[in-house]
Write an enzyme that holds these catalytic residues in place. Sequence first.
Site, PDB file in Angstrom:
ATOM      1  CD  GLU A  59     -35.069 -32.495   0.212  1.00 22.10           C
ATOM      2  OE1 GLU A  59     -35.765 -31.564   0.669  1.00 22.10           O
ATOM      3  OE2 GLU A  59     -35.006 -32.783  -0.996  1.00 22.10           O
TER       4      GLU A  59
ATOM      5  CD  GLU B 245     -28.082 -27.744  -0.872  1.00 22.09           C
ATOM      6  OE1 GLU B 245     -26.928 -27.323  -0.964  1.00 22.09           O
ATOM      7  OE2 GLU B 245     -28.541 -28.517  -1.684  1.00 22.09           O
TER       8      GLU B 245
ATOM      9  CG  ASP C 230     -24.675 -32.334  -7.032  1.00 21.16           C
ATOM     10  OD1 ASP C 230     -25.614 -31.745  -7.605  1.00 21.16           O
ATOM     11  OD2 ASP C 230     -24.059 -31.840  -6.064  1.00 21.16           O
TER      12      ASP C 230
ATOM     13  CB  THR D 223     -37.387 -30.204  -7.636  1.00 23.18           C
ATOM     14  OG1 THR D 223     -36.641 -31.301  -8.176  1.00 23.18           O
ATOM     15  CG2 THR D 223     -37.860 -30.510  -6.243  1.00 23.18           C
TER      16      THR D 223
ATOM     17  CD  GLU E 162     -39.752 -35.932 -10.260  1.00 17.56           C
ATOM     18  OE1 GLU E 162     -39.714 -35.470  -9.110  1.00 17.56           O
ATOM     19  OE2 GLU E 162     -40.443 -36.915 -10.573  1.00 17.56           O
TER      20      GLU E 162
END
Length: 221
Positions: free
Chosen positions: A50, A75, A125, A197, A200
Amino acid sequence: MSEAQERAWGELAPRYVIDVPRDAAATSILPDSQIDPAAVWGRDAPLIVEIGSGQGHAIVHAASSRPDVDFLAIEVFRAGLARTMLDADRAGAGNLRLVEANAPEVLEHLLPAASVDELWVFFPDPWHKKKHTKRRLVTGEFAAVAATALKDGGVLRLATDWEDYAVQMRDVMTGAGDFEPAFTGEWAPRFDGRVLTAFERKGARVGRDIRDLAYRRRARS
Ligand SMILES: C[S@@+](CC[C@H](N)C(=O)[O-])C[C@H]1O[C@@H](n2cnc3c(N)ncnc32)[C@H](O)[C@@H]1O
């Protein structure tokens, strides 16, 4: 980071975070720094990656409910990675690893070619101001590094609540010769492996449509 997150980083990073050689920037990856997934996870298993995992809600849920699959969260936001490790530890997700780095460089320099079964990019983003849209992650160059990292038949899953970014994603992927759509019609159905999340929820609350897309990597010739 908060004090709890600093503590989590110190205690949990040795177990969860893959230590990577850097190039010039703090979140870069030195070219030719490939890992061996079998050595990192200690077994041969499907690998789901992810990109921009944020607080880790989606990937911790997925990793703890699918112990037969290996997961990698990418991340650049260290506090998000600390939160992810705390939740992973609580959930006993021993099949999850994290890397603090710029995602395209992970795909290009850290993961072996054709090593990834699924690549997830959920709510990247949006950079919605016109002068910033060139900073968006999903571009033709991104499709190229995604195609390198994915196995033949591997799937790239995308989701966004920004309509013009959804259209951009679809245009980019339609033009990416290494991929074919894994859905029929205008948009893919909501991916049921994705937990809701904050991003969303917020998009839906302000009335934005959530768009899913999924593309299969064609077989290499
Ligand atoms: C809008 S948030 C969405 C987080 C998460 N996917 C979710 O749905 O809750 C986008 C995330 O992507 C991360 N990000 C942005 N650019 C990145 C890059 N080049 N490499 C890795 N992560 C990135 C940001 O730090 C941020 O946490």
